[in-house]
Design a protein around this motif. Structure first.
Motif, short mmCIF file in Angstrom:
data_model
loop_
_atom_site.label_atom_id
_atom_site.label_comp_id
_atom_site.label_asym_id
_atom_site.label_seq_id
_atom_site.Cartn_x
_atom_site.Cartn_y
_atom_site.Cartn_z
N LEU A 149 81.62 -93.22 28.83
CA LEU A 149 82.51 -92.02 28.96
C LEU A 149 81.44 -90.35 29.97
CD1 LEU A 149 85.43 -91.74 27.10
CD2 LEU A 149 84.81 -93.12 29.21
N VAL A 150 79.81 -90.58 28.19
CA VAL A 150 79.21 -89.04 28.75
C VAL A 150 78.33 -89.46 30.03
CG1 VAL A 150 77.12 -88.29 28.00
CG2 VAL A 150 79.14 -88.68 25.93
N PRO A 151 77.86 -90.83 30.49
CA PRO A 151 77.37 -91.08 31.90
C PRO A 151 78.33 -90.66 32.73
CG PRO A 151 77.52 -93.00 30.75
CD PRO A 151 77.71 -91.84 29.79
N ALA A 152 79.88 -91.26 33.05
CA ALA A 152 80.62 -91.02 34.10
C ALA A 152 81.04 -89.94 33.75
CB ALA A 152 82.02 -92.06 33.03
N VAL A 153 81.32 -88.86 33.10
CA VAL A 153 81.90 -87.70 33.02
C VAL A 153 81.00 -86.59 33.35
CG1 VAL A 153 82.66 -85.22 31.91
CG2 VAL A 153 83.27 -87.67 31.51
N LEU A 154 79.31 -86.84 33.30
CA LEU A 154 78.55 -85.89 34.04
C LEU A 154 78.20 -86.36 35.26
CD1 LEU A 154 76.12 -85.95 31.17
CD2 LEU A 154 77.44 -84.57 31.80
#
Length: 784
Positions: free
Chosen positions: A716-721
């Protein structure tokens, strides 16, 4: 902070023997203190001040002085063979013999035969005798226990089935040593695979074990003073071992990275502590704050567990910052991978400072090249993509799909949390292999499910004109309450103004119907007080558990809100961004709710419970959800800091937002993965504990780490960034000026090394170094 820790790391490396000696002295000192400490004293009878059951318990202590509610008891249950009755002559003789032998022991206060106490079931298949001791359960001597067990064995020889409940012979939970051994063994395998070096794998284990040893010895040494017990120590060892391995792992990993860049061992140790050590300090601080914050809940036991675990985390942080670089100084090349040593890694580490300055120039070139979209110096140097970088690019190609799938999966796992039922399971939650559980089942079968959870009612008749008549009215009213099967005769105190009696519900202690009965009895109080002038309160183990569960369930949401707000504030300081902290807090909420949902599904609903050795499902231990929230918050912030700090480091040094995410994963994904797997291994080892709460917390933490590390932080972190781009790092100018700067990513070290001239040493003296001491950070490159 990075500069201060850099100097600490270099000092520990240079003064390695002194640092190691100091830690050895600390370990010996607390070990001697633990060995000479007296036995754990009385921790008090107040479990949770303010709840009605606790107030009633305190009132009993005031109005009935001398009543030893803390004395050990043994409830001996007799079950006749099929078709027979306990009242048969031979069975009756065996029971009377056992009671007589038990009553003759010096520590026994009383032992009443079931035939005199009317403690025989209606069908005469079951009877019980209560043995009351003059001392507390911990003070019952081995001789008294052996005598009771011998008498029970003789009764069994007569053909009766005899089981023993109560506290006198209660089975003590395992100390958890096997769990730590399993966790350490699994961690060793993970570290060996990750580092490819026995020394690199063994060093985090060694320092973590030293930290846990110091923490546990300190707990034992202070046990008699603060009433610390086995559960407190187990939880502290669980968390101390996990974070101790992880924090050392991050420092060693950064040390290996700096050595690969050609730095000499002392400089590499300093930079490892200055960069990774900064993240360790912040991550440890978040865990400590979350654990110490448990004290605001108002449960002394929870406060003790939180503070002891916080102390273990502080010890792990200090060891990672001092003892780890000191041990690296003793064996500077041993932690390097075998192929690196064979390729001349040791000789590369001894290159001249001129080569180091060339490396710094290359780093500047890399930043400039990335800012203009060109190939980086790092790429030119042959730093190939690894699995972490490839995974980051995979997510960046389809960020929306990854985000939707991840949120949907976590949301589905979190759904059972909406049905969370909190309680304090007793003997009914123990394995059927224990005599306490079998005694519980026999009493429920012979006398009804509610017999194991009677309600104690204390009537305060000081304001009544006729106390005895008022007590009779209260007793009659409660006896007529729906769901109450029987009420015992009232017992008055010496002054005649307070009475005690028991009300037996029709349902078991953890049933929802029992909670409803307690509420109904309490709802009848205002009318009775108006009519009789007497008031009453409900207490006893069942009522106490109901009140504690209700209070903690009410406190769960506010505590969760405080933790989320705290995470926003802390991450705002570290990452100097509004959206990155918001994303981190929402990810924490998803992971903690999903882990609570899996706990409810397994331990409350029974999904897969047999696989984990859970023989009886029921309410979730009241303390567990709040404790889980506090620990998961700290661990979630660990992974957020270690992973995203490398992304921000790359971004601040000039890389584009998308490339910064890839760089962060290239450097951190493998070590974060290893850290998460180690955490999971350590926590999973505690699932085999006989203690219900430890088993539940171990499972919940293992699942929480799995979900937070691999779903939230890795997906989720790389997707949101990727979706946010440069907006992820936006911060209003006025807020940027108002916030203090916390150099977690070590940009101050880069600035100092660039200003230190020929020395290449951030700690060098001279005008350039003095300019660097101002603490000014390099400006972020302008972006369009």
């Amino acid at each position: 902070m990075a500069t201060l820790l850099y100097r600490l790391g270099r000092t520990a490396f240079r003064r390695r023997r002194l640092v190691a000696l100091l830690w050895a002295v600390v370990l010996v000192a607390v070990g001697v203190g633990a060995a000479k400490a007296p036995a754990t004293g009385d921790s008090g009878t107040t479990f949770m001040p303010g709840i009605e059951a606790q107030k009633a318990f305190d009132l009993i202590g005031q109005r009935f002085p001398g009543a030893d509610a803390d004395g050990a008891t043994a409830r001996i249950v007799f079950i006749a063979p099929g078709g027979e009755k306990v009242t048969a002559a031979d069975h009756r003789a065996a029971i009377d013999t056992l009671v007589s032998e038990a009553a003759g022991e010096p520590q026994v206060d009383s032992a009443v035969s079931p035939f005199k106490a009317h403690a025989v079931s209606k069908d005469a298949s079951t009877a019980y005798a209560t043995v009351t001791y003059k001392v507390k359960a911990d003070d019952v001597s081995d001789a008294s226990k052996d005598a009771l067990e011998g008498a029970v064995s003789q009764a069994r020889d007569s053909g009766l089935t005899v089981e023993v409940g109560g506290t006198a012979l209660a089975t003590q939970p395992a100390a958890g040593g096997s769990a730590e051994v399993i966790g350490i063994a699994l961690a060793a395998v993970v570290l060996l695979v990750t580092f490819g070096s026995l020394a690199a794998a063994g060093l985090p284990l060694l320092t973590a074990v030293i930290g846990v040893g110091i923490s546990m010895c300190a707990i034992l040494a202070l046990g008699s003073t603060f009433g610390l017990d086995l559960t407190t120590g187990t939880l502290a060892s669980m968390l101390g071992l996990a974070v101790g391995i992880d924090y050392a792992l991050f420092v060693i990993s950064r040390y290996r990275e700096e050595r690969a860049r050609g730095r000499d061992p002392q400089e590499a140790a300093g930079r490892a502590v200055g960069t990774a050590g900064s993240a360790v300090v912040f991550a440890g601080l978040t865990v400590v704050i979350a654990l110490a914050g448990l004290s605001v809940i108002g449960v002394p036991m929870l406060t003790k567990m939180g503070l002891c675990a916080a102390g273990a985390v502080v010890t792990a942080v200090l060891i990672a910052l001092t003892l780890v670089p000191a041990l690296l100084g003793m064996w500077p090349n041993a932690v390097l991978a075998r192929r690196t040593r064979k390729a001349g890694g040791a000789r590369k580490a001894g290159r001249t400072r001129k080569a180091a300055r060339g490396r710094e120039a290359g780093e500047v070139g890399r930043a400039r090249g990335t800012a203009t979209g060109g190939a980086t110096a790092q790429d030119q140097a042959g730093d190939r993509d690894n699995g972490g970088a490839r995974w980051a690019r995979f997510v960046q190609r389809r960020p929306l799909a990854v985000l939707l799938v991840g949120v949907a999966c976590l949301g589905a796992l979190a759904l059972p949390a909406t049905h969370l039922d909190m309680g304090m399971p007793g003997d009914e939650a123990k394995p059927t292999s224990t005599t306490e559980r079998r005694a519980y089942d026999a009493l429920a079968h012979g006398f009804g499910a509610g017999f194991n959870g009677p309600l104690t009612v204390v009537v305060d008749a000081k304001g009544a004109h006729d106390p005895r008549s008022a007590v009779q009215d209260v007793t009659a009213t409660i006896e007529r309450t729906a769901g109450v099967v029987s009420v015992s005769p009232a017992r008055f105190n010496a002054a005649g103004d307070t009475a005690l009696f028991s009300a037996v519900p029709a349902t078991g202690p953890s049933d929802q119907a029992t909670k409803d009965i307690v509420r109904t009895i309490r709802a009848e109080r205002p009318a009775l007080a108006a009519d009789t002038g007497a008031t009453y309160e409900v207490t006893g183990t069942t009522a106490m558990n109901i009140d504690v569960a209700g209070a903690l369930q009410d406190a769960l949401v506010p505590y969760l809100g405080v933790i989320v707000l705290l995470s926003l504030a802390l991450l705002l300081l570290v990452f100097r961004s509004l959206l990155v902290p918001l994303k981190a807090a929402l990810g924490f909420l998803l992971s903690v709710l999903a882990s609570l949902g899996t706990v409810v599904a397994v331990f409350q609903w029974g999904w897969g419970a047999r696989l984990l050795g859970v023989e009886q499902t029921g309410p979730i231990m009241s303390l567990m959800p709040i404790f889980l929230v506090g620990i998961v918050f700290g661990l979630a912030m660990d992974y957020e800091v270690f992973l995203v700090a490398r992304m921000r480091e790359a971004y601040v040094h000039g890389e584009r937002p998308a490339q910064a995410v890839v760089s962060g994963f290239r450097h951190s994904a493998r070590v974060v993965t290893a850290a998460a797997v180690i955490m999971i291994a350590v926590f999973s080892g505690f699932v085999g504990s006989d203690e219900s709460m430890i088993k539940t917390i171990g499972f919940g933490l293992a699942v929480a780490v799995l979900l937070d590390a691999f779903v939230v932080r890795m997906a989720l972190v790389p997707a949101v960034l990727a979706l946010l781009g440069a907006k992820a790092w936006w911060l209003p100018r006025w807020l940027d000026r108002a916030l203090p700067r916390i150099d977690v990513e070590g940009t101050g070290l880069t600035a100092k090394s660039g200003a230190s001239g020929a020395s290449g040493d951030p700690g060098a003296s001279g005008p350039a170094a003095e300019a660097g001491e101002s603490g000014a950070l390099p400006q972020e490159p302008a972006r369009t």
